[in-house]
Design an enzyme around this catalytic site. Structure first.
Site, PDB file in Angstrom:
ATOM      1  N   CYS A 189       0.872  -1.184   0.000  1.00  0.00           N
ATOM      2  CA  CYS A 189       0.000   0.000   0.000  1.00  0.00           C
ATOM      3  C   CYS A 189       0.902   1.225   0.000  1.00  0.00           C
ATOM      4  O   CYS A 189       1.608   1.482   0.975  1.00  0.00           O
ATOM      5  CB  CYS A 189      -0.921   0.005   1.216  1.00  0.00           C
ATOM      6  SG  CYS A 189      -1.921   1.507   1.347  1.00  0.00           S
ATOM      7  N   CYS A 249      -4.924   6.047  -4.072  1.00  0.00           N
ATOM      8  CA  CYS A 249      -4.241   4.756  -4.019  1.00  0.00           C
ATOM      9  C   CYS A 249      -2.835   4.959  -4.563  1.00  0.00           C
ATOM     10  O   CYS A 249      -2.666   5.232  -5.757  1.00  0.00           O
ATOM     11  CB  CYS A 249      -5.001   3.709  -4.833  1.00  0.00           C
ATOM     12  SG  CYS A 249      -4.170   2.103  -4.919  1.00  0.00           S
TER      13      CYS A 249
END
Length: 276
Positions: A75, A219
């Site tokens: 991530c 993201c």
């Protein structure tokens, strides 16, 4: 027992961060699912765990759980928050940090202007490494969804990404196509789905349907994957800017074999305690 946690966000992609170096607890997928609920829990896109490393050549171990309880490999926005967290909590005094993740080692650089750069490592295009089912490696693939052929790029940034080019970011079919591509059988580990609108050779707009979380404000790995896809196909040049609903990321990539560099902010929102 009570566990101290910090709520953070990177461009609106929000996280619950737990220090498991100075606190000792065994966190399970059910905890991520329980705490991740925005109505009955704390609410977040991902739970980030800061752990002592297994590898003596790195500073920390970094684990990530989606709010549905699934553990994921990487991530990018979380990595920037991870760097800010360990510095703010005095778990390290270093401004350059090496961290082990489920998909490999990443390097985090806390800059003097407060922005954080992350060396995300080189992207992977080999279908089996994404993973993606294809007869051979290609720049673009056709995937059938509800009888329609959808053209997309497939790339791994430590986690799997599909990137679709769209003409209108506001009307992109994120909620219609996102979950269908996420669960498409050609992506056996599911996939994050990016909808990319190229503005010019240095700037693009992006919305991302994240695997296990739905559409998020930003993201980081999705922005990296979109940049890699755009550069690979000759649509854009490095360095470039990706505008997401939550804000802007700067991405650099010099081509195959080179690491992707992502730079952006990380913000602490509040401190709290939760009962385990």
């Amino acid at each position: 027992m009570l566990l101290r946690f910090t709520k953070m966000h990177g461009l609106g992609n929000d996280f619950m961060v737990l220090d498991l170096v100075s606190q000792h607890a065994h966190i399970l997928p059910k905890h991520a699912k329980q705490w991740g609920d925005r109505h009955t829990g704390i609410g977040f896109d991902q739970l980030l765990l800061v752990e002592a490393p297994n590898n003596p050549d790195v500073d920390f171990r970094y684990r990530i759980f989606n709010s549905d309880g699934s553990e994921v490999e990487q991530c990018g926005n979380g990595a920037r928050c991870f760097a800010r967290f360990v510095l703010d909590k005095r778990l390290t005094a270093k401004k350059q940090i090496r961290v082990e993740t489920k998909s490999g080692i990443i390097e985090l650089d806390i800059r003097s202007d407060g922005q954080i750069s992350v060396d995300m490592g080189p992207p992977r295009f080999v279908p089996e490494e994404i993973p993606f089912e294809a007869a051979e490696q290609a720049t673009r693939y056709n995937v059938e969804v509800d009888g329609q052929n959808i053209e997309l790029a497939a790339v791994s940034m430590g986690n799997p990404h599909a990137v679709l080019r769209v003409d209108d970011i506001n009307n992109a079919p994120v909620h219609e196509l996102g979950p269908k591509i996420e669960h498409h059988p050609r992506f056996p580990a599911r996939v994050n789905v990016g909808f990319l609108h190229v503005v010019d050779r240095q700037r693009a707009q992006l919305r991302v349907w994240e695997r296990g979380a739905g559409e998020t404000q930003a993201c980081g790995t999705g922005a990296c994957a979109a940049a890699v896809a755009a550069i690979s196909q000759g649509w854009m040049d490095s360095p470039l800017l990706i505008d997401l609903p939550g804000g802007r990321l700067s991405i650099e990539w010099a081509g195959p074999g080179h690491s992707v560099m992502m730079t952006g902010p990380a913000v602490r929102v509040y401190e709290g305690q939760v009962r385990l």
